[in-house]
Design a protein around this motif. Structure first.
Motif, PDB file in Angstrom:
ATOM      1  N   HIS A  47       0.965  -1.220  -0.100  1.00 23.44           N
ATOM      2  CA  HIS A  47       0.020  -0.041  -0.139  1.00 23.44           C
ATOM      3  C   HIS A  47       0.968   1.184   0.182  1.00 23.44           C
ATOM      4  N   SER A  48       0.287   2.227  -0.502  1.00 20.55           N
ATOM      5  CA  SER A  48       1.006   3.533  -0.362  1.00 20.55           C
ATOM      6  C   SER A  48       0.206   4.626   0.487  1.00 20.55           C
ATOM      7  N   ASN A  49       1.138   5.485   1.171  1.00 25.88           N
ATOM      8  CA  ASN A  49       0.454   6.482   1.906  1.00 25.88           C
ATOM      9  C   ASN A  49       0.340   7.576   1.124  1.00 25.88           C
ATOM     10  N   ALA A  50      -0.794   8.242   1.314  1.00 27.29           N
ATOM     11  CA  ALA A  50      -1.194   9.604   0.446  1.00 27.29           C
ATOM     12  C   ALA A  50      -0.831  10.868   1.418  1.00 27.29           C
ATOM     13  N   GLN A  51       0.481  11.533   0.628  1.00 25.74           N
ATOM     14  CA  GLN A  51       1.119  12.539   1.434  1.00 25.74           C
ATOM     15  C   GLN A  51       0.771  14.154   0.817  1.00 25.74           C
ATOM     16  N   PRO A  52       0.224  15.071   1.445  1.00 27.28           N
ATOM     17  CA  PRO A  52       0.102  16.325   1.040  1.00 27.28           C
ATOM     18  C   PRO A  52       1.302  16.832   0.183  1.00 27.28           C
ATOM     19  N   SER A  53       1.235  17.632  -0.677  1.00 28.07           N
ATOM     20  CA  SER A  53       2.381  18.057  -1.338  1.00 28.07           C
ATOM     21  C   SER A  53       2.813  19.451  -0.540  1.00 28.07           C
ATOM     22  N   ASP A  54       2.046  20.170   0.198  1.00 24.44           N
ATOM     23  CA  ASP A  54       2.423  21.303   0.723  1.00 24.44           C
ATOM     24  C   ASP A  54       2.247  21.309   2.508  1.00 24.44           C
ATOM     25  N   LYS A  55       1.979  22.447   2.779  1.00 24.48           N
ATOM     26  CA  LYS A  55       1.974  22.407   4.278  1.00 24.48           C
ATOM     27  C   LYS A  55       0.587  21.635   4.782  1.00 24.48           C
ATOM     28  N   LEU A  56       0.863  21.110   5.999  1.00 25.01           N
ATOM     29  CA  LEU A  56      -0.201  20.265   6.713  1.00 25.01           C
ATOM     30  C   LEU A  56      -0.865  20.873   7.687  1.00 25.01           C
ATOM     31  N   TYR A  57      -1.966  20.466   8.082  1.00 20.62           N
ATOM     32  CA  TYR A  57      -2.645  20.996   9.040  1.00 20.62           C
ATOM     33  C   TYR A  57      -2.405  20.878  10.421  1.00 20.62           C
ATOM     34  N   ASN A  58      -2.319  21.792  11.427  1.00 23.51           N
ATOM     35  CA  ASN A  58      -1.836  21.540  12.712  1.00 23.51           C
ATOM     36  C   ASN A  58      -2.909  21.805  13.726  1.00 23.51           C
ATOM     37  N   PRO A  59      -3.415  20.688  14.476  1.00 22.51           N
ATOM     38  CA  PRO A  59      -4.580  20.800  15.331  1.00 22.51           C
ATOM     39  C   PRO A  59      -4.358  21.896  16.411  1.00 22.51           C
ATOM     40  N   LYS A  60      -5.509  22.443  16.711  1.00 22.80           N
ATOM     41  CA  LYS A  60      -5.241  23.428  17.783  1.00 22.80           C
ATOM     42  C   LYS A  60      -6.241  23.383  18.991  1.00 22.80           C
ATOM     43  N   ASN A  61      -6.245  22.070  19.518  1.00 24.09           N
ATOM     44  CA  ASN A  61      -7.278  22.106  20.445  1.00 24.09           C
ATOM     45  C   ASN A  61      -8.869  22.292  19.949  1.00 24.09           C
ATOM     46  N   ASN A  62      -9.039  21.703  18.724  1.00 25.23           N
ATOM     47  CA  ASN A  62     -10.331  22.014  18.170  1.00 25.23           C
ATOM     48  C   ASN A  62     -11.073  20.501  17.820  1.00 25.23           C
ATOM     49  N   ARG A  63     -10.831  19.581  18.822  1.00 21.24           N
ATOM     50  CA  ARG A  63     -11.361  18.335  18.464  1.00 21.24           C
ATOM     51  C   ARG A  63     -12.640  18.376  18.615  1.00 21.24           C
ATOM     52  N   VAL A  64     -13.650  17.565  17.643  1.00 16.92           N
ATOM     53  CA  VAL A  64     -15.003  17.203  17.696  1.00 16.92           C
ATOM     54  C   VAL A  64     -15.085  16.380  18.934  1.00 16.92           C
ATOM     55  N   PRO A  65     -16.044  16.445  19.904  1.00 17.32           N
ATOM     56  CA  PRO A  65     -16.034  15.468  21.009  1.00 17.32           C
ATOM     57  C   PRO A  65     -16.737  14.307  20.553  1.00 17.32           C
ATOM     58  N   CYS A  66     -16.656  13.187  20.995  1.00 23.19           N
ATOM     59  CA  CYS A  66     -17.175  12.056  20.814  1.00 23.19           C
ATOM     60  C   CYS A  66     -18.603  11.928  20.819  1.00 23.19           C
ATOM     61  N   ALA A  67     -19.459  12.779  21.888  1.00 20.70           N
ATOM     62  CA  ALA A  67     -20.617  12.653  22.129  1.00 20.70           C
ATOM     63  C   ALA A  67     -21.492  13.465  21.237  1.00 20.70           C
ATOM     64  N   SER A  68     -20.696  14.487  20.207  1.00 27.09           N
ATOM     65  CA  SER A  68     -21.415  15.162  19.158  1.00 27.09           C
ATOM     66  C   SER A  68     -22.188  14.364  18.082  1.00 27.09           C
ATOM     67  N   SER A  69     -23.256  15.090  17.401  1.00 27.71           N
ATOM     68  CA  SER A  69     -24.081  14.582  16.509  1.00 27.71           C
ATOM     69  C   SER A  69     -23.455  14.150  15.173  1.00 27.71           C
TER      70      SER A  69
END
Length: 364
Positions: free
Chosen positions: A2-24
Protein backbone atom coordinates in the motif's frame (compact mmCIF):
# COMPACT_ATOMS: atom_id res chain seq x y z
CA UNK A 1 1.69 -3.25 -0.92
CA UNK A 2 0.00 0.00 0.00
CA UNK A 3 0.99 3.59 -0.42
CA UNK A 4 0.43 6.51 1.93
CA UNK A 5 -1.03 9.65 0.39
CA UNK A 6 0.99 12.64 1.54
CA UNK A 7 -0.06 16.25 0.92
CA UNK A 8 2.38 18.14 -1.25
CA UNK A 9 2.51 21.36 0.78
CA UNK A 10 1.85 22.51 4.34
CA UNK A 11 -0.15 20.21 6.57
CA UNK A 12 -2.76 21.05 9.17
CA UNK A 13 -1.82 21.58 12.81
CA UNK A 14 -4.63 20.79 15.31
CA UNK A 15 -5.13 23.49 17.90
CA UNK A 16 -7.36 22.00 20.58
CA UNK A 17 -10.31 21.94 18.17
CA UNK A 18 -11.35 18.31 18.38
CA UNK A 19 -15.00 17.39 17.82
CA UNK A 20 -16.19 15.63 21.00
CA UNK A 21 -17.17 12.00 20.85
CA UNK A 22 -20.71 12.73 22.05
CA UNK A 23 -21.52 15.16 19.20
CA UNK A 24 -24.07 14.31 16.52
CA UNK A 25 -21.40 14.72 13.82
CA UNK A 26 -19.25 12.10 15.49
CA UNK A 27 -22.24 9.78 15.64
CA UNK A 28 -22.79 10.41 11.93
CA UNK A 29 -19.37 8.99 11.09
CA UNK A 30 -19.64 6.24 13.70
CA UNK A 31 -22.30 3.66 13.03
CA UNK A 32 -24.04 1.26 15.40
CA UNK A 33 -22.02 -0.40 18.12
CA UNK A 34 -18.78 1.16 16.91
CA UNK A 35 -19.69 4.50 18.45
CA UNK A 36 -18.38 4.19 21.99
CA UNK A 37 -17.63 7.13 24.23
CA UNK A 38 -15.77 6.48 27.47
CA UNK A 39 -16.55 10.10 28.30
CA UNK A 40 -18.55 12.61 26.20
CA UNK A 41 -15.50 14.84 25.76
CA UNK A 42 -13.31 12.12 24.24
CA UNK A 43 -11.91 12.87 20.78
CA UNK A 44 -13.85 11.51 17.81
CA UNK A 45 -11.76 8.89 16.03
CA UNK A 46 -12.80 7.80 12.57
CA UNK A 47 -11.81 5.22 10.00
CA UNK A 48 -13.09 5.60 6.45
CA UNK A 49 -12.94 2.94 3.77
CA UNK A 50 -13.72 3.96 0.20
CA UNK A 51 -14.99 1.80 -2.62
CA UNK A 52 -11.76 2.23 -4.60
CA UNK A 53 -9.91 0.44 -1.72
CA UNK A 54 -8.50 3.65 -0.27
CA UNK A 55 -8.81 4.42 3.43
CA UNK A 56 -8.17 7.17 5.96
CA UNK A 57 -7.68 6.95 9.70
CA UNK A 58 -7.74 10.04 11.87
CA UNK A 59 -9.54 12.42 14.21
CA UNK A 60 -12.58 14.61 13.58
CA UNK A 61 -11.78 18.33 14.04
CA UNK A 62 -13.68 21.57 13.44
CA UNK A 63 -12.36 24.88 12.13
CA UNK A 64 -13.44 28.04 10.33
CA UNK A 65 -13.52 27.83 6.54
CA UNK A 66 -13.63 31.07 4.52
CA UNK A 67 -16.32 30.93 1.80
CA UNK A 68 -17.04 33.67 -0.73
CA UNK A 69 -20.74 33.79 -1.57
CA UNK A 70 -22.26 34.87 -4.88
CA UNK A 71 -23.24 38.25 -3.38
CA UNK A 72 -19.54 38.93 -2.60
CA UNK A 73 -19.93 38.49 1.15
CA UNK A 74 -17.42 36.37 3.03
CA UNK A 75 -18.54 33.82 5.58
CA UNK A 76 -16.37 31.72 7.83
CA UNK A 77 -18.56 28.85 9.07
CA UNK A 78 -17.16 26.35 11.54
CA UNK A 79 -17.11 23.00 9.76
CA UNK A 80 -16.06 19.56 10.95
CA UNK A 81 -13.49 17.66 8.93
CA UNK A 82 -11.30 14.61 9.24
CA UNK A 83 -7.64 15.15 10.09
CA UNK A 84 -6.21 11.97 8.62
CA UNK A 85 -2.84 10.78 9.84
CA UNK A 86 -2.83 7.39 8.09
CA UNK A 87 -3.95 7.22 4.47
CA UNK A 88 -3.60 3.97 2.52
CA UNK A 89 -4.47 2.55 -0.85
CA UNK A 90 -4.68 -1.22 -1.34
CA UNK A 91 -5.87 -1.39 -4.94
CA UNK A 92 -3.77 -2.63 -7.86
CA UNK A 93 -3.97 0.63 -9.82
CA UNK A 94 -3.16 3.65 -7.70
CA UNK A 95 -5.22 6.80 -8.30
CA UNK A 96 -3.48 10.14 -8.92
CA UNK A 97 -1.73 11.66 -5.88
CA UNK A 98 -4.03 13.82 -3.79
CA UNK A 99 -3.57 16.00 -0.73
CA UNK A 100 -6.94 15.00 0.70
CA UNK A 101 -10.55 14.06 0.08
CA UNK A 102 -13.50 16.44 0.20
CA UNK A 103 -16.65 14.69 1.42
CA UNK A 104 -19.54 15.68 -0.84
CA UNK A 105 -21.90 12.79 -0.18
CA UNK A 106 -25.41 12.80 1.23
CA UNK A 107 -24.38 11.80 4.74
CA UNK A 108 -24.83 14.14 7.70
CA UNK A 109 -21.08 14.65 8.11
CA UNK A 110 -20.37 15.82 4.56
CA UNK A 111 -19.43 19.47 4.02
CA UNK A 112 -22.55 19.88 1.88
CA UNK A 113 -24.87 18.64 4.63
CA UNK A 114 -23.13 20.83 7.18
CA UNK A 115 -23.53 23.93 5.00
CA UNK A 116 -27.21 23.07 4.51
CA UNK A 117 -27.73 22.60 8.26
CA UNK A 118 -26.09 25.98 8.89
CA UNK A 119 -28.53 27.56 6.42
CA UNK A 120 -25.74 28.80 4.13
CA UNK A 121 -26.68 26.98 0.90
CA UNK A 122 -29.30 24.71 -0.53
CA UNK A 123 -28.51 21.01 -0.48
CA UNK A 124 -27.06 21.16 -3.98
CA UNK A 125 -23.47 20.65 -5.13
CA UNK A 126 -21.93 20.64 -8.59
CA UNK A 127 -18.54 20.27 -10.22
CA UNK A 128 -16.91 20.72 -13.60
CA UNK A 129 -13.77 18.69 -14.41
CA UNK A 130 -11.74 19.92 -17.36
CA UNK A 131 -10.41 17.42 -19.87
CA UNK A 132 -7.24 19.53 -20.03
CA UNK A 133 -6.58 20.66 -16.46
CA UNK A 134 -8.40 22.08 -13.47
CA UNK A 135 -12.08 22.83 -13.06
CA UNK A 136 -14.38 24.22 -10.40
CA UNK A 137 -16.75 23.22 -7.60
CA UNK A 138 -19.80 25.03 -6.30
CA UNK A 139 -22.38 24.71 -3.54
CA UNK A 140 -26.01 25.75 -3.95
CA UNK A 141 -27.95 26.27 -7.18
CA UNK A 142 -26.95 29.80 -8.21
CA UNK A 143 -24.65 28.57 -10.99
CA UNK A 144 -27.33 26.51 -12.72
CA UNK A 145 -28.69 27.79 -16.04
CA UNK A 146 -32.49 28.12 -16.35
CA UNK A 147 -32.62 25.39 -19.00
CA UNK A 148 -30.46 22.85 -20.81
CA UNK A 149 -29.78 20.49 -17.89
CA UNK A 150 -30.43 16.77 -18.34
CA UNK A 151 -31.89 15.34 -15.12
CA UNK A 152 -32.33 11.77 -13.89
CA UNK A 153 -33.92 10.81 -10.55
CA UNK A 154 -31.83 9.57 -7.64
CA UNK A 155 -32.63 6.09 -6.42
CA UNK A 156 -33.71 5.72 -2.84
CA UNK A 157 -31.85 2.60 -1.80
CA UNK A 158 -30.40 1.04 1.29
CA UNK A 159 -27.82 3.78 1.77
CA UNK A 160 -28.78 7.43 1.93
CA UNK A 161 -25.18 8.48 1.35
CA UNK A 162 -24.98 7.18 -2.25
CA UNK A 163 -25.68 9.25 -5.36
CA UNK A 164 -27.44 6.40 -7.14
CA UNK A 165 -29.46 6.42 -10.34
CA UNK A 166 -30.96 4.02 -12.83
CA UNK A 167 -32.12 1.71 -14.21
CA UNK A 168 -30.09 2.29 -17.35
CA UNK A 169 -29.12 0.46 -20.51
CA UNK A 170 -25.83 0.65 -22.35
CA UNK A 171 -25.43 1.37 -26.06
CA UNK A 172 -22.22 0.97 -28.08
CA UNK A 173 -21.96 2.88 -31.32
CA UNK A 174 -25.62 3.82 -30.90
CA UNK A 175 -26.74 0.18 -30.88
CA UNK A 176 -28.13 -1.80 -27.91
CA UNK A 177 -25.65 -4.08 -26.18
CA UNK A 178 -28.18 -6.16 -24.27
CA UNK A 179 -26.89 -4.62 -21.03
CA UNK A 180 -29.96 -3.35 -19.19
CA UNK A 181 -31.32 -2.49 -15.75
CA UNK A 182 -27.99 -1.08 -14.54
CA UNK A 183 -27.97 0.71 -11.20
CA UNK A 184 -25.28 3.37 -11.19
CA UNK A 185 -23.42 5.35 -8.54
CA UNK A 186 -22.05 8.79 -9.46
CA UNK A 187 -18.81 9.19 -7.51
CA UNK A 188 -16.53 12.18 -8.05
CA UNK A 189 -14.04 10.49 -5.72
CA UNK A 190 -13.33 7.76 -8.28
CA UNK A 191 -10.91 8.68 -11.05
CA UNK A 192 -12.12 5.85 -13.28
CA UNK A 193 -15.43 4.16 -14.01
CA UNK A 194 -16.08 0.67 -12.62
CA UNK A 195 -18.62 -1.83 -13.94
CA UNK A 196 -19.42 -5.20 -12.41
CA UNK A 197 -17.46 -8.13 -13.83
CA UNK A 198 -20.12 -9.26 -16.31
CA UNK A 199 -20.78 -5.79 -17.74
CA UNK A 200 -17.07 -5.00 -17.87
CA UNK A 201 -16.36 -8.17 -19.83
CA UNK A 202 -19.15 -7.36 -22.30
CA UNK A 203 -17.86 -3.82 -22.87
CA UNK A 204 -14.28 -5.00 -23.30
CA UNK A 205 -15.36 -7.64 -25.82
CA UNK A 206 -17.31 -5.05 -27.82
CA UNK A 207 -14.38 -2.64 -27.93
CA UNK A 208 -11.87 -5.33 -28.86
CA UNK A 209 -14.11 -6.77 -31.56
CA UNK A 210 -14.55 -3.30 -33.05
CA UNK A 211 -10.76 -2.77 -33.13
CA UNK A 212 -10.25 -5.86 -35.26
CA UNK A 213 -8.38 -4.93 -38.43
CA UNK A 214 -7.51 -1.45 -37.17
CA UNK A 215 -3.90 -0.29 -36.60
CA UNK A 216 -4.02 -0.69 -32.82
CA UNK A 217 -2.30 -3.55 -31.02
CA UNK A 218 -2.47 -4.68 -27.40
CA UNK A 219 0.15 -3.04 -25.17
CA UNK A 220 0.59 -5.46 -22.23
CA UNK A 221 3.82 -3.69 -21.28
CA UNK A 222 1.81 -0.55 -20.38
CA UNK A 223 1.16 -0.71 -16.63
CA UNK A 224 -0.92 2.45 -16.22
CA UNK A 225 -4.21 0.53 -16.56
CA UNK A 226 -5.20 -3.11 -17.20
CA UNK A 227 -6.14 -2.76 -20.90
CA UNK A 228 -4.08 -0.60 -23.25
CA UNK A 229 -3.29 -0.32 -26.95
CA UNK A 230 -0.45 1.12 -29.00
CA UNK A 231 0.24 2.14 -32.58
CA UNK A 232 3.47 2.02 -34.60
CA UNK A 233 4.43 5.44 -33.20
CA UNK A 234 3.56 6.93 -29.81
CA UNK A 235 0.08 8.46 -29.80
CA UNK A 236 0.22 12.21 -29.23
CA UNK A 237 -3.48 12.87 -28.67
CA UNK A 238 -6.64 10.90 -27.97
CA UNK A 239 -8.11 12.70 -30.96
CA UNK A 240 -5.56 10.97 -33.21
CA UNK A 241 -7.14 7.57 -32.49
CA UNK A 242 -10.71 8.37 -31.44
CA UNK A 243 -11.99 7.40 -34.91
CA UNK A 244 -11.00 3.81 -34.11
CA UNK A 245 -13.43 3.69 -31.16
CA UNK A 246 -17.21 3.94 -31.04
CA UNK A 247 -19.11 6.14 -28.55
CA UNK A 248 -20.84 4.72 -25.50
CA UNK A 249 -24.29 5.85 -24.38
CA UNK A 250 -25.92 5.36 -20.98
CA UNK A 251 -29.66 5.52 -21.53
CA UNK A 252 -31.70 6.07 -18.36
CA UNK A 253 -34.91 4.17 -18.98
CA UNK A 254 -36.94 5.64 -16.12
CA UNK A 255 -37.18 8.98 -17.91
CA UNK A 256 -37.75 10.02 -21.51
CA UNK A 257 -34.71 10.93 -23.62
CA UNK A 258 -32.31 11.00 -20.66
CA UNK A 259 -28.90 9.96 -21.97
CA UNK A 260 -25.29 10.37 -20.93
CA UNK A 261 -23.38 10.48 -24.23
CA UNK A 262 -19.75 9.36 -24.00
CA UNK A 263 -17.36 10.01 -26.87
CA UNK A 264 -14.21 7.85 -27.05
CA UNK A 265 -12.20 10.58 -25.31
CA UNK A 266 -14.67 10.27 -22.41
CA UNK A 267 -13.64 6.69 -21.64
CA UNK A 268 -10.03 6.52 -22.86
CA UNK A 269 -6.83 7.94 -21.38
CA UNK A 270 -3.48 8.69 -22.97
CA UNK A 271 -0.38 7.53 -21.09
CA UNK A 272 2.99 9.28 -20.83
CA UNK A 273 4.45 6.63 -23.16
CA UNK A 274 1.94 7.42 -25.89
CA UNK A 275 -0.39 4.46 -25.44
CA UNK A 276 -4.15 4.61 -25.10
CA UNK A 277 -5.93 2.78 -22.26
CA UNK A 278 -9.49 1.91 -21.34
CA UNK A 279 -10.56 4.07 -18.41
CA UNK A 280 -13.26 1.56 -17.49
CA UNK A 281 -12.20 -1.02 -14.89
CA UNK A 282 -13.51 -4.31 -13.54
CA UNK A 283 -15.26 -3.46 -10.29
CA UNK A 284 -15.22 -7.12 -9.29
CA UNK A 285 -11.44 -6.96 -9.02
CA UNK A 286 -11.76 -3.89 -6.79
CA UNK A 287 -14.10 -5.57 -4.35
CA UNK A 288 -17.10 -3.57 -5.58
CA UNK A 289 -19.15 -6.72 -6.24
CA UNK A 290 -22.23 -5.73 -8.26
CA UNK A 291 -21.81 -1.96 -7.93
CA UNK A 292 -21.37 0.15 -11.06
CA UNK A 293 -19.52 3.41 -10.35
CA UNK A 294 -19.47 6.39 -12.72
CA UNK A 295 -16.15 8.11 -12.09
CA UNK A 296 -14.48 11.35 -13.13
CA UNK A 297 -13.47 10.09 -16.57
CA UNK A 298 -17.17 10.06 -17.60
CA UNK A 299 -17.70 13.56 -16.19
CA UNK A 300 -15.09 15.52 -18.15
CA UNK A 301 -16.11 18.91 -19.58
CA UNK A 302 -19.56 18.62 -18.02
CA UNK A 303 -21.14 20.35 -15.07
CA UNK A 304 -22.52 17.51 -12.95
CA UNK A 305 -25.11 18.54 -10.35
CA UNK A 306 -26.28 16.60 -7.30
CA UNK A 307 -29.61 18.17 -6.28
CA UNK A 308 -30.59 16.67 -2.95
CA UNK A 309 -33.49 19.11 -2.63
CA UNK A 310 -35.28 17.51 -5.60
CA UNK A 311 -33.55 14.12 -5.42
CA UNK A 312 -32.05 14.28 -8.91
CA UNK A 313 -28.70 14.21 -10.70
CA UNK A 314 -28.11 16.45 -13.70
CA UNK A 315 -25.45 17.36 -16.24
CA UNK A 316 -24.76 19.68 -19.13
CA UNK A 317 -21.75 20.34 -21.36
CA UNK A 318 -19.48 23.19 -20.31
CA UNK A 319 -16.02 24.66 -20.68
CA UNK A 320 -14.46 23.59 -17.40
CA UNK A 321 -11.22 25.48 -18.04
CA UNK A 322 -12.74 28.68 -16.69
CA UNK A 323 -15.23 29.82 -14.11
CA UNK A 324 -18.62 30.72 -15.58
CA UNK A 325 -19.43 34.40 -15.88
CA UNK A 326 -22.95 34.32 -14.55
CA UNK A 327 -23.53 38.04 -15.21
CA UNK A 328 -23.12 37.42 -18.93
CA UNK A 329 -24.34 33.86 -19.34
CA UNK A 330 -27.19 33.51 -16.89
CA UNK A 331 -28.33 37.12 -16.43
CA UNK A 332 -27.98 37.06 -12.68
CA UNK A 333 -25.89 39.08 -10.27
CA UNK A 334 -22.71 37.26 -9.39
CA UNK A 335 -19.21 38.10 -8.26
CA UNK A 336 -16.48 35.74 -9.41
CA UNK A 337 -15.51 33.39 -6.58
CA UNK A 338 -11.85 33.08 -5.83
CA UNK A 339 -9.46 30.85 -3.96
CA UNK A 340 -7.43 32.47 -1.21
CA UNK A 341 -4.88 31.26 1.31
CA UNK A 342 -6.01 32.32 4.77
CA UNK A 343 -3.17 30.73 6.73
CA UNK A 344 -5.26 27.96 8.29
CA UNK A 345 -3.12 25.10 6.93
CA UNK A 346 0.03 25.10 9.01
CA UNK A 347 2.56 22.62 10.32
CA UNK A 348 1.29 19.07 10.57
CA UNK A 349 -1.25 16.63 11.92
CA UNK A 350 0.72 14.38 14.31
CA UNK A 351 0.28 10.61 14.09
CA UNK A 352 0.08 10.44 17.89
CA UNK A 353 -3.01 12.63 18.03
CA UNK A 354 -5.28 9.57 18.17
CA UNK A 355 -4.57 5.98 18.90
CA UNK A 356 -7.70 3.86 18.61
CA UNK A 357 -9.63 2.70 15.56
CA UNK A 358 -13.39 2.86 15.57
CA UNK A 359 -15.77 2.52 12.67
CA UNK A 360 -16.03 2.10 8.91
CA UNK A 361 -18.19 4.10 6.58
CA UNK A 362 -18.09 5.04 2.93
CA UNK A 363 -18.31 8.38 1.17
CA UNK A 364 -20.66 7.02 -1.47
Amino acid sequence: MHSNAQPSDKLYNPKNNRVPCASSLCQAVSTGQNHNCDTPTDQCDYEVQYADLGSSLGVLLADYFPLRLTNSSLLQPRIAFGCGYDQKYLGPHSPPDTAGILGLGRGKASILSQLRTLGITKNVVGHCFSRVEGGFLFFGDRLLPPSGITWTPMLRGSSDTLYSSGPAELLFGGKPTGIRALKLIFDSGSSYTYFNAQVYKSILNLVRKDLSGKPLKDAPEEKALPVCWKTAKPIKSIFDVKSFFKPLTINFTNAKNVKLQLAPEDYLILTKDGNVCLGILNGGEQGLENFNVIGDIFMQDRVVVYDNERQQIGWFSANCNRLPNVDREYNEGFSQPYAAYFGILEEHCPATYASKKTNLFTKK
